[in-house]
Motif scaffolding. Structure first.
Motif, PDB file in Angstrom:
ATOM      1  N   TRP A 179       0.826  -1.205   0.000  1.00 11.04           N
ATOM      2  CA  TRP A 179       0.000   0.000   0.000  1.00 11.04           C
ATOM      3  C   TRP A 179       0.862   1.258   0.000  1.00 11.04           C
ATOM      4  CZ3 TRP A 179      -0.983   3.458   4.308  1.00 11.04           C
ATOM      5  CH2 TRP A 179      -2.023   4.356   4.079  1.00 11.04           C
ATOM      6  N   LEU A 180       1.909   1.284   0.841  1.00 17.57           N
ATOM      7  CA  LEU A 180       2.804   2.439   0.881  1.00 17.57           C
ATOM      8  C   LEU A 180       3.527   2.632  -0.450  1.00 17.57           C
ATOM      9  CD1 LEU A 180       4.483   2.197   4.406  1.00 17.57           C
ATOM     10  CD2 LEU A 180       2.705   3.791   3.672  1.00 17.57           C
ATOM     11  N   ARG A 181       3.968   1.527  -1.044  1.00 19.04           N
ATOM     12  CA  ARG A 181       4.680   1.625  -2.329  1.00 19.04           C
ATOM     13  C   ARG A 181       3.761   2.188  -3.410  1.00 19.04           C
ATOM     14  NH1 ARG A 181       4.440  -1.697  -6.374  1.00 19.04           N
ATOM     15  NH2 ARG A 181       3.669  -3.449  -5.126  1.00 19.04           N
ATOM     16  N   LEU A 182       2.515   1.747  -3.447  1.00 15.77           N
ATOM     17  CA  LEU A 182       1.583   2.219  -4.464  1.00 15.77           C
ATOM     18  C   LEU A 182       1.279   3.703  -4.286  1.00 15.77           C
ATOM     19  CD1 LEU A 182      -0.859  -0.817  -4.615  1.00 15.77           C
ATOM     20  CD2 LEU A 182       0.904  -0.178  -6.271  1.00 15.77           C
ATOM     21  N   ILE A 183       1.245   4.160  -3.039  1.00 18.02           N
ATOM     22  CA  ILE A 183       1.066   5.593  -2.790  1.00 18.02           C
ATOM     23  C   ILE A 183       2.277   6.367  -3.294  1.00 18.02           C
ATOM     24  CG2 ILE A 183       0.901   7.349  -0.993  1.00 18.02           C
ATOM     25  CD1 ILE A 183      -0.723   5.342   0.655  1.00 18.02           C
ATOM     26  N   GLU A 184       3.465   5.863  -2.966  1.00 15.89           N
ATOM     27  CA  GLU A 184       4.697   6.540  -3.395  1.00 15.89           C
ATOM     28  C   GLU A 184       4.792   6.589  -4.915  1.00 15.89           C
ATOM     29  OE1 GLU A 184       9.540   6.297  -2.645  1.00 15.89           O
ATOM     30  OE2 GLU A 184       8.217   4.749  -1.842  1.00 15.89           O
ATOM     31  N   GLU A 185       4.349   5.525  -5.574  1.00 10.22           N
ATOM     32  CA  GLU A 185       4.380   5.485  -7.039  1.00 10.22           C
ATOM     33  C   GLU A 185       3.216   6.248  -7.664  1.00 10.22           C
ATOM     34  OE1 GLU A 185       4.343   1.313  -7.859  1.00 10.22           O
ATOM     35  OE2 GLU A 185       6.456   1.027  -7.299  1.00 10.22           O
ATOM     36  N   ILE A 188      -2.156   4.951  -6.421  1.00 11.46           N
ATOM     37  CA  ILE A 188      -3.383   5.031  -5.633  1.00 11.46           C
ATOM     38  C   ILE A 188      -3.349   6.283  -4.779  1.00 11.46           C
ATOM     39  CG2 ILE A 188      -3.652   2.507  -5.568  1.00 11.46           C
ATOM     40  CD1 ILE A 188      -2.683   2.612  -2.648  1.00 11.46           C
ATOM     41  N   HIS A 189      -4.513   6.646  -4.270  1.00 14.26           N
ATOM     42  CA  HIS A 189      -4.620   7.776  -3.350  1.00 14.26           C
ATOM     43  C   HIS A 189      -4.694   7.223  -1.926  1.00 14.26           C
ATOM     44  CE1 HIS A 189      -6.293  11.278  -1.250  1.00 14.26           C
ATOM     45  NE2 HIS A 189      -5.779  12.004  -2.242  1.00 14.26           N
ATOM     46  N   PRO A 190      -4.056   7.867  -0.959  1.00 17.66           N
ATOM     47  CA  PRO A 190      -4.068   7.352   0.418  1.00 17.66           C
ATOM     48  C   PRO A 190      -5.470   7.152   0.990  1.00 17.66           C
ATOM     49  CG  PRO A 190      -2.441   9.094   0.197  1.00 17.66           C
ATOM     50  CD  PRO A 190      -3.201   9.061  -1.092  1.00 17.66           C
ATOM     51  N   ASP A 191      -6.432   7.925   0.522  1.00 13.17           N
ATOM     52  CA  ASP A 191      -7.789   7.830   1.059  1.00 13.17           C
ATOM     53  C   ASP A 191      -8.656   6.814   0.326  1.00 13.17           C
ATOM     54  OD1 ASP A 191      -7.189   9.822   2.890  1.00 13.17           O
ATOM     55  OD2 ASP A 191      -7.803  11.428   1.519  1.00 13.17           O
ATOM     56  N   ASP A 192      -8.097   6.131  -0.659  1.00 16.74           N
ATOM     57  CA  ASP A 192      -8.869   5.156  -1.431  1.00 16.74           C
ATOM     58  C   ASP A 192      -8.918   3.825  -0.679  1.00 16.74           C
ATOM     59  OD1 ASP A 192     -10.137   3.594  -3.266  1.00 16.74           O
ATOM     60  OD2 ASP A 192      -8.562   3.687  -4.785  1.00 16.74           O
ATOM     61  N   THR A 193      -9.915   3.675   0.173  1.00 19.74           N
ATOM     62  CA  THR A 193     -10.022   2.446   0.976  1.00 19.74           C
ATOM     63  C   THR A 193     -10.459   1.253   0.143  1.00 19.74           C
ATOM     64  OG1 THR A 193     -12.286   3.054   1.592  1.00 19.74           O
ATOM     65  CG2 THR A 193     -10.513   3.729   3.084  1.00 19.74           C
ATOM     66  N   ALA A 194     -11.111   1.494  -0.982  1.00 20.27           N
ATOM     67  CA  ALA A 194     -11.589   0.389  -1.817  1.00 20.27           C
ATOM     68  C   ALA A 194     -10.442  -0.425  -2.395  1.00 20.27           C
ATOM     69  CB  ALA A 194     -12.473   0.935  -2.936  1.00 20.27           C
ATOM     70  N   GLU A 198      -8.357  -5.241  -3.513  1.00 24.57           N
ATOM     71  CA  GLU A 198      -7.458  -5.727  -4.558  1.00 24.57           C
ATOM     72  C   GLU A 198      -6.091  -6.078  -3.983  1.00 24.57           C
ATOM     73  OE1 GLU A 198      -6.271  -4.750  -9.186  1.00 24.57           O
ATOM     74  OE2 GLU A 198      -7.336  -3.249  -7.990  1.00 24.57           O
ATOM     75  N   ILE A 199      -5.617  -5.291  -3.039  1.00 26.17           N
ATOM     76  CA  ILE A 199      -4.358  -5.618  -2.376  1.00 26.17           C
ATOM     77  C   ILE A 199      -4.461  -6.967  -1.672  1.00 26.17           C
ATOM     78  CG2 ILE A 199      -2.829  -4.958  -0.466  1.00 26.17           C
ATOM     79  CD1 ILE A 199      -3.260  -2.043  -1.263  1.00 26.17           C
TER      80      ILE A 199
END
Length: 344
Positions: A179-185, A188-194, A198-199
């Protein structure tokens, strides 16, 4: 051609001389600092035992337990200011190079967490048989060491334990770092709980591939998914992950009866500290013995989030976030000096 810079050269030379002379470690005259060896399983491990010259039989010995990675007995320098700080408070310290690192036998990538826990027991046996029959013994562990400690919950010789940046569950930790990597890249948006569903699904698919074996894992097209990182191509590292991916603290922590401190940095980008704190609270067998604290402006290893260039060469106590080492020492002074071994 680049121009000669005498100021830079002088500064570099001073730093080099400082390193060679050990000027960053100010307690050498106050301690006995020696290299020892002890056996654990089939391996002979090289270790460093540092004992204050004022150390007595009721003063504690702290075993320093590594996190992940190829670590020597100094944790590549990270342990040095911790050892100095503890020695100044009359604690002896024992740390060792992982199997296959430095002069230690074996291969750390071939280990399970249970085998790492057996190293701790072997270190305790060495101390008991070599001049320290009565000293209270405890551990200070880092990150992955939480899973080592979980295998030591019923060890009667351990009188206290502190964890820094401890993880609770390997697979949950993998989801968090993904999750952190996808935010850094910026995928995804940090607030996207949906996105968590998929994770979860991707993590489960990867888990099944890891359990299936190296060839199935590499042969899969799962890692072509845009959310997935590059696959592990080092088979030794893959086997280490496969052997330890089910690591979890819950069962082991339920057996813990000694006092335990869990310290976390509020800027940790490796461990989900909220998840760890919740799991520790729910699982430690003696909840009245558990103390948890989050250190402000601190990284995973409780270092300051911004470090000077010098820190790339060596660390000092000043490189730790304010209050980090003080909190550790204050807790140890309350729970370690008073502890007395209760052998079966």
């Amino acid at each position: 051609m680049s121009r000669w810079n005498p100021t830079f050269f002088t500064a570099f030379l001073l730093i080099l001389l400082c390193l060679l002379s050990g000027c960053h470690n100010s307690n050498q005259e106050l301690v006995e600092d020696r290299v020892i060896t002890f056996s654990s399983g089939e391996n002979t491990l090289h270790a460093r035992l540092v004992v204050p010259k004022v150390h007595q039989s009721n003063d504690a010995i702290v075993l320093l337990i590594h996190g992940d990675g190829a670590m020597d007995h100094s944790a590549n320098g990270y342990f040095e200011p911790i050892i100095t700080t503890l020695n100044e408070q009359r604690y002896a310290t024992l740390s060792w190079s992982k199997p296959g690192i430095g002069n230690s036998d074996g291969d750390w990538l071939a280990q399970t967490m249970s085998q790492r826990a057996e190293e701790v027991r072997s270190a305790i046996r060495y101390l008991r048989q070599n001049g320290y029959p009565d000293n209270p013994i405890g551990v200070v562990g880092f990150s992955q060491a939480s899973w080592v400690l979980a295998d030591l919950g019923n060890e009667p010789e351990i009188m206290f334990a502190a964890l820094i940046g401890g993880a609770a569950n390997w697979r949950e930790q993998s989801k968090y770092t993904m999750w952190l990597r996808l935010i850094e890249e910026e995928q995804i948006h940090p607030d996207d709980t949906a996105v968590w569903q998929e994770i979860e699904e991707l993590n489960e698919l990867e888990y099944q591939l890891i359990k299936a074996g190296f060839n199935d894992y590499l042969g899969s097209d799962l890692h072509l998914h845009p959310f997935m990182a590059q696959p592990l191509e080092d088979e030794a590292r893959f086997r280490f992950v496969r052997a330890n991916i089910d690591s979890d603290v819950s069962l082991g922590f339920a057996q813990i009866r000694f006092p335990m401190l869990a310290l976390f940095g509020d800027s940790d980008i490796r461990v989900d500290i909220e998840h760890s704190q919740q799991v520790f609270t729910n699982t430690v067998g003696a909840p009245d013995k558990l103390t948890q604290k989050v250190i402000s402006n601190a990284s995973h290893s409780l270092l300051k989030t911004e470090l000077p260039m010098r820190a790339a060469l060596y660390l000092t106590e000043d490189d730790f976030a304010p209050g980090a080492l003080d909190t550790l020492v204050e807790w140890l002074n309350t729970h370690a000096h008073k502890a007395q071994p209760q052998r079966l």
